[in-house]
Design a protein around this motif. Structure first.
Motif, PDB file in Angstrom:
ATOM      1  N   PHE A  84       0.812  -1.211   0.000  1.00 10.54           N
ATOM      2  CA  PHE A  84       0.000   0.000   0.000  1.00 10.54           C
ATOM      3  C   PHE A  84       0.849   1.267   0.000  1.00 10.54           C
ATOM      4  O   PHE A  84       0.457   2.287  -0.563  1.00 10.54           O
ATOM      5  N   LEU A  85       2.001   1.226   0.618  1.00  6.40           N
ATOM      6  CA  LEU A  85       2.831   2.424   0.681  1.00  6.40           C
ATOM      7  C   LEU A  85       3.647   2.650  -0.589  1.00  6.40           C
ATOM      8  O   LEU A  85       3.789   3.788  -1.031  1.00  6.40           O
ATOM      9  N   PHE A  86       4.201   1.604  -1.153  1.00  2.78           N
ATOM     10  CA  PHE A  86       5.152   1.780  -2.239  1.00  2.78           C
ATOM     11  C   PHE A  86       4.651   1.356  -3.609  1.00  2.78           C
ATOM     12  O   PHE A  86       5.276   1.666  -4.611  1.00  2.78           O
ATOM     13  N   ALA A  87       3.586   0.650  -3.676  1.00  2.00           N
ATOM     14  CA  ALA A  87       3.060   0.240  -4.968  1.00  2.00           C
ATOM     15  C   ALA A  87       1.895   1.147  -5.313  1.00  2.00           C
ATOM     16  O   ALA A  87       1.262   1.745  -4.462  1.00  2.00           O
ATOM     17  N   GLY A  88       1.630   1.269  -6.572  1.00  8.84           N
ATOM     18  CA  GLY A  88       0.471   2.059  -6.956  1.00  8.84           C
ATOM     19  C   GLY A  88       0.847   3.159  -7.904  1.00  8.84           C
ATOM     20  O   GLY A  88       1.983   3.319  -8.327  1.00  8.84           O
ATOM     21  N   GLY A  89      -0.124   3.982  -8.232  1.00  7.63           N
ATOM     22  CA  GLY A  89      -0.043   4.949  -9.318  1.00  7.63           C
ATOM     23  C   GLY A  89       0.939   6.077  -9.129  1.00  7.63           C
ATOM     24  O   GLY A  89       0.571   7.145  -8.678  1.00  7.63           O
ATOM     25  N   ASP A  90       2.186   5.883  -9.484  1.00  5.90           N
ATOM     26  CA  ASP A  90       3.160   6.963  -9.509  1.00  5.90           C
ATOM     27  C   ASP A  90       3.040   7.784 -10.787  1.00  5.90           C
ATOM     28  O   ASP A  90       3.498   8.913 -10.838  1.00  5.90           O
ATOM     29  N   GLU A  91       2.453   7.222 -11.818  1.00  5.32           N
ATOM     30  CA  GLU A  91       2.390   7.908 -13.102  1.00  5.32           C
ATOM     31  C   GLU A  91       1.591   9.204 -13.028  1.00  5.32           C
ATOM     32  O   GLU A  91       2.051  10.236 -13.491  1.00  5.32           O
ATOM     33  N   PRO A  92       0.392   9.231 -12.440  1.00  7.25           N
ATOM     34  CA  PRO A  92      -0.337  10.492 -12.379  1.00  7.25           C
ATOM     35  C   PRO A  92       0.404  11.557 -11.582  1.00  7.25           C
ATOM     36  O   PRO A  92       0.402  12.715 -11.944  1.00  7.25           O
ATOM     37  N   ALA A  93       1.063  11.169 -10.505  1.00 11.09           N
ATOM     38  CA  ALA A  93       1.804  12.139  -9.714  1.00 11.09           C
ATOM     39  C   ALA A  93       2.967  12.699 -10.524  1.00 11.09           C
ATOM     40  O   ALA A  93       3.256  13.887 -10.469  1.00 11.09           O
ATOM     41  N   ALA A  94       3.637  11.856 -11.289  1.00  9.41           N
ATOM     42  CA  ALA A  94       4.747  12.319 -12.119  1.00  9.41           C
ATOM     43  C   ALA A  94       4.242  13.264 -13.201  1.00  9.41           C
ATOM     44  O   ALA A  94       4.883  14.279 -13.503  1.00  9.41           O
ATOM     45  N   GLU A  95       3.089  12.949 -13.806  1.00 18.02           N
ATOM     46  CA  GLU A  95       2.533  13.823 -14.827  1.00 18.02           C
ATOM     47  C   GLU A  95       2.146  15.169 -14.234  1.00 18.02           C
ATOM     48  O   GLU A  95       2.394  16.220 -14.833  1.00 18.02           O
ATOM     49  N   GLN A  96       1.544  15.162 -13.047  1.00 20.49           N
ATOM     50  CA  GLN A  96       1.175  16.416 -12.406  1.00 20.49           C
ATOM     51  C   GLN A  96       2.410  17.233 -12.060  1.00 20.49           C
ATOM     52  O   GLN A  96       2.422  18.447 -12.215  1.00 20.49           O
ATOM     53  N   LEU A  97       3.467  16.583 -11.621  1.00 25.18           N
ATOM     54  CA  LEU A  97       4.704  17.270 -11.296  1.00 25.18           C
ATOM     55  C   LEU A  97       5.294  17.919 -12.531  1.00 25.18           C
ATOM     56  O   LEU A  97       5.741  19.068 -12.486  1.00 25.18           O
ATOM     57  N   GLU A  98       5.288  17.202 -13.651  1.00 25.44           N
ATOM     58  CA  GLU A  98       5.812  17.767 -14.891  1.00 25.44           C
ATOM     59  C   GLU A  98       4.994  18.971 -15.326  1.00 25.44           C
ATOM     60  O   GLU A  98       5.551  19.983 -15.756  1.00 25.44           O
ATOM     61  N   GLN A  99       3.666  18.900 -15.218  1.00 26.89           N
ATOM     62  CA  GLN A  99       2.819  20.022 -15.599  1.00 26.89           C
ATOM     63  C   GLN A  99       3.077  21.224 -14.695  1.00 26.89           C
ATOM     64  O   GLN A  99       3.138  22.360 -15.163  1.00 26.89           O
ATOM     65  N   THR A 100       3.255  20.992 -13.407  1.00 25.56           N
ATOM     66  CA  THR A 100       3.531  22.076 -12.471  1.00 25.56           C
ATOM     67  C   THR A 100       4.872  22.718 -12.783  1.00 25.56           C
ATOM     68  O   THR A 100       5.008  23.941 -12.757  1.00 25.56           O
ATOM     69  N   GLU A 101       5.883  21.893 -13.086  1.00 27.42           N
ATOM     70  CA  GLU A 101       7.199  22.424 -13.419  1.00 27.42           C
ATOM     71  C   GLU A 101       7.154  23.228 -14.708  1.00 27.42           C
ATOM     72  O   GLU A 101       7.790  24.280 -14.819  1.00 27.42           O
ATOM     73  N   GLU A 102       6.396  22.758 -15.702  1.00 26.94           N
ATOM     74  CA  GLU A 102       6.286  23.489 -16.962  1.00 26.94           C
ATOM     75  C   GLU A 102       5.601  24.830 -16.747  1.00 26.94           C
ATOM     76  O   GLU A 102       6.017  25.846 -17.301  1.00 26.94           O
ATOM     77  N   ALA A 103       4.556  24.854 -15.932  1.00 24.51           N
ATOM     78  CA  ALA A 103       3.856  26.103 -15.655  1.00 24.51           C
ATOM     79  C   ALA A 103       4.761  27.074 -14.903  1.00 24.51           C
ATOM     80  O   ALA A 103       4.788  28.272 -15.193  1.00 24.51           O
ATOM     81  N   ALA A 104       5.527  26.558 -13.946  1.00 24.80           N
ATOM     82  CA  ALA A 104       6.438  27.415 -13.188  1.00 24.80           C
ATOM     83  C   ALA A 104       7.556  27.941 -14.085  1.00 24.80           C
ATOM     84  O   ALA A 104       7.976  29.093 -13.961  1.00 24.80           O
ATOM     85  N   ALA A 105       8.036  27.108 -14.985  1.00 26.52           N
ATOM     86  CA  ALA A 105       9.094  27.543 -15.899  1.00 26.52           C
ATOM     87  C   ALA A 105       8.584  28.615 -16.849  1.00 26.52           C
ATOM     88  O   ALA A 105       9.327  29.524 -17.227  1.00 26.52           O
ATOM     89  N   ALA A 106       7.325  28.520 -17.250  1.00 26.85           N
ATOM     90  CA  ALA A 106       6.760  29.524 -18.145  1.00 26.85           C
ATOM     91  C   ALA A 106       6.600  30.865 -17.433  1.00 26.85           C
ATOM     92  O   ALA A 106       6.793  31.923 -18.028  1.00 26.85           O
ATOM     93  N   GLU A 107       6.259  30.841 -16.138  1.00 26.53           N
ATOM     94  CA  GLU A 107       6.085  32.067 -15.381  1.00 26.53           C
ATOM     95  C   GLU A 107       7.397  32.606 -14.832  1.00 26.53           C
ATOM     96  O   GLU A 107       7.522  33.796 -14.584  1.00 26.53           O
ATOM     97  N   ALA A 108       8.382  31.768 -14.622  1.00 26.62           N
ATOM     98  CA  ALA A 108       9.618  32.159 -13.962  1.00 26.62           C
ATOM     99  C   ALA A 108      10.396  33.242 -14.707  1.00 26.62           C
ATOM    100  O   ALA A 108      10.865  34.175 -14.076  1.00 26.62           O
ATOM    101  N   PRO A 109      10.581  33.183 -16.032  1.00 26.85           N
ATOM    102  CA  PRO A 109      11.361  34.231 -16.671  1.00 26.85           C
ATOM    103  C   PRO A 109      10.745  35.613 -16.495  1.00 26.85           C
ATOM    104  O   PRO A 109      11.456  36.585 -16.298  1.00 26.85           O
ATOM    105  N   ALA A 110       9.434  35.708 -16.524  1.00 25.52           N
ATOM    106  CA  ALA A 110       8.796  37.002 -16.350  1.00 25.52           C
ATOM    107  C   ALA A 110       8.981  37.506 -14.926  1.00 25.52           C
ATOM    108  O   ALA A 110       9.218  38.688 -14.688  1.00 25.52           O
ATOM    109  N   ALA A 111       8.871  36.621 -13.960  1.00 24.07           N
ATOM    110  CA  ALA A 111       9.002  37.034 -12.566  1.00 24.07           C
ATOM    111  C   ALA A 111      10.451  37.313 -12.193  1.00 24.07           C
ATOM    112  O   ALA A 111      10.737  38.222 -11.425  1.00 24.07           O
ATOM    113  N   ASN A 112      11.397  36.535 -12.707  1.00 22.46           N
ATOM    114  CA  ASN A 112      12.797  36.681 -12.335  1.00 22.46           C
ATOM    115  C   ASN A 112      13.521  37.727 -13.157  1.00 22.46           C
ATOM    116  O   ASN A 112      14.697  37.988 -12.929  1.00 22.46           O
ATOM    117  N   ALA A 113      12.865  38.342 -14.113  1.00 21.87           N
ATOM    118  CA  ALA A 113      13.531  39.338 -14.940  1.00 21.87           C
ATOM    119  C   ALA A 113      13.934  40.552 -14.105  1.00 21.87           C
ATOM    120  O   ALA A 113      14.999  41.122 -14.307  1.00 21.87           O
TER     121      ALA A 113
END
Length: 174
Positions: free
Chosen positions: A37-66
């Motif tokens: 229950f702790l280590f098996a199971g759906g890591d794929e959706p969490a990885a996809e959500q992490l990638e989407q969050t990172e992409e969104a942050a990367a898109a906003e980061a250049p404007a904010a860090n300028a």
């Protein structure tokens, strides 16, 4: 009678052995279930959500860090120790300070002008009252006065507000 006692002892040993085996099996099965229950199971959706969050942050980061650099902290070399008057008696105060600056250029400017910053902070701290410093609102007001004065002095000397915030990392009043 001796035969009955011998049979009871043998039966008791077998019963204890079975109890130990049953407990061991339950512990092993419970451990395996917990691991599943702790280590098996759906890591794929969490990885996809992490990638989407990172992409969104990367898109906003250049404007904010300028216009905002990396947050760096410049520590004052020694704590400020001073007396403040109070209604009952004078108090001794010790404040450890760090400065929040943005970017390595501002860090170097702050390090260069540490004596000026120390003098300015000591002037601000010497105007404080012990009755005000006892409250959280008084500490916040002192911190805000410190920031505005340090920024004003550095604006006059350097031409920019080098320090973004003055942080009290240690505050002791006796």
């Amino acid at each position: 009678m001796a035969e009955e006692e011998l049979q009871i002892e043998e039966g008791g040993k077998k019963g204890n052995m079975m109890l130990i085996i049953i407990i061991a099996v339950v512990v092993i099965v419970g451990g395996a279930a917990a691991y599943f229950f702790l280590f098996a199971g759906g890591d794929e959706p969490a990885a996809e959500q992490l990638e989407q969050t990172e992409e969104a942050a990367a898109a906003e980061a250049p404007a904010a860090n300028a216009d905002v650099g990396t947050a760096l902290y410049v520590a004052m070399p020694r704590p400020f120790v001073f007396n403040v008057p109070g209604s009952g008696r004078d108090r001794l105060v010790q404040i450890k300070v760090q400065l929040l600056v943005r970017g390595s250029d501002n860090e170097e400017l702050a390090k260069t002008h540490i004596p000026l910053i120390e003098g300015t902070l000591l002037q601000v701290f010497s105007t404080a009252n012990a009755d005000d410093l006892v409250t959280e609102a008084g500490k916040i007001e002192l911190r805000e006065q410190s920031v505005s004065e340090v920024q004003r002095v550095l604006q006059d000397i350097v031409g920019s507000e080098v320090v973004e915030r003055v942080l009290f990392t240690g505050f002791v009043m006796q």
